[in-house]
Design an enzyme around this catalytic site. Sequence first.
Site, PDB file in Angstrom:
ATOM      1  CG  ASP A   7      -1.954   1.129   1.138  1.00  0.00           C
ATOM      2  OD1 ASP A   7      -2.594   1.268   0.080  1.00  0.00           O
ATOM      3  OD2 ASP A   7      -2.122   1.871   2.125  1.00  0.00           O
ATOM      4  CD  GLU A   9      -2.163   6.291   2.668  1.00  0.00           C
ATOM      5  OE1 GLU A   9      -2.773   7.165   2.016  1.00  0.00           O
ATOM      6  OE2 GLU A   9      -2.700   5.253   3.089  1.00  0.00           O
ATOM      7  CG  ASP A  52      -9.451  17.770  -0.851  1.00  0.00           C
ATOM      8  OD1 ASP A  52      -9.786  18.425   0.166  1.00  0.00           O
ATOM      9  OD2 ASP A  52      -9.909  17.991  -1.986  1.00  0.00           O
ATOM     10  CG  HIS A  57      -2.136  10.821   3.712  1.00  0.00           C
ATOM     11  ND1 HIS A  57      -1.502  11.935   4.209  1.00  0.00           N
ATOM     12  CD2 HIS A  57      -2.123  10.966   2.354  1.00  0.00           C
ATOM     13  CE1 HIS A  57      -1.129  12.718   3.216  1.00  0.00           C
ATOM     14  NE2 HIS A  57      -1.501  12.174   2.078  1.00  0.00           N
ATOM     15  CG  HIS A 152      -7.102   6.024   4.461  1.00  0.00           C
ATOM     16  ND1 HIS A 152      -7.447   5.018   3.595  1.00  0.00           N
ATOM     17  CD2 HIS A 152      -8.262   6.600   4.847  1.00  0.00           C
ATOM     18  CE1 HIS A 152      -8.760   4.995   3.457  1.00  0.00           C
ATOM     19  NE2 HIS A 152      -9.278   5.955   4.195  1.00  0.00           N
ATOM     20  CG  ASP A 157      -4.762   1.350   5.035  1.00  0.00           C
ATOM     21  OD1 ASP A 157      -5.290   1.348   6.157  1.00  0.00           O
ATOM     22  OD2 ASP A 157      -4.945   2.257   4.202  1.00  0.00           O
TER      23      ASP A 157
END
Length: 238
Positions: A7, A9, A52, A57, A152, A157
């Site tokens: 994963d 970000e 945003d 995160h 997040h 995750d």
Amino acid sequence: MRQIILDTETTGLEPSQGHRIIEFAALEMVDRKLTGRHLHLYMHPERAIDPDAQRVHGISLEFLEGKPRFAAIAAEIADFIADSELIIHNAPFDIGFMNAEFERVGLPQVAGQCASVIDTLVMARDQRPGKRNSLDALCDHFDVDRSNRTVHGALIDCELLAEVYLWMTRGQESLVMDIEPEEREVNTLELVSFERKPIPVLRASTEEQQAHEHYLDALDKSVKGVCLWRQLAVGGEA
């Protein structure tokens, strides 16, 4: 088979607009068991983070000051995922960013480094058509504890996705449904083999804990007080 749950970000949604990866996490799984090997890295994006994206995160540019650029850790990431099967939720998003980052440093794209990619979002839509299939929704469906996921984060995750993937590929529900009531007693041993097994918990290292504290300090500064994370932590200890 060596599989990597992965994963990222990012600073925004579109690598084509110059957005960059700021957090990378990957867990190694062999023969459907987590080995304990993992790679978790923060990196400076050399650009601003969209508000945003930061709200999702919680990672600020201030927190990333002093972190390495992607070019400095690209080889480490490529070595960790080499020849593996990647397991990613909404794979086109993460693969698109990784391909853009690898291209910047002259490394092959993901398809040239890894054996294959499994997109658990596609799997979930096939298994649960018409239903919400976000990672949060799948955790709720499979009763996977996500109480520690307040924002997040790539590492948490990955941990959640590992457990969701094992549930999605175990086939427990379809096997139980195919057994007639009178057959269930004689097939008890077959059903026992599908009992839920605990997923190993990867504890944060001292360096990761220190980085987390620095990040919370930055949040405190940005809100001019005590951030929500620390308020909840104090409440939980009371």
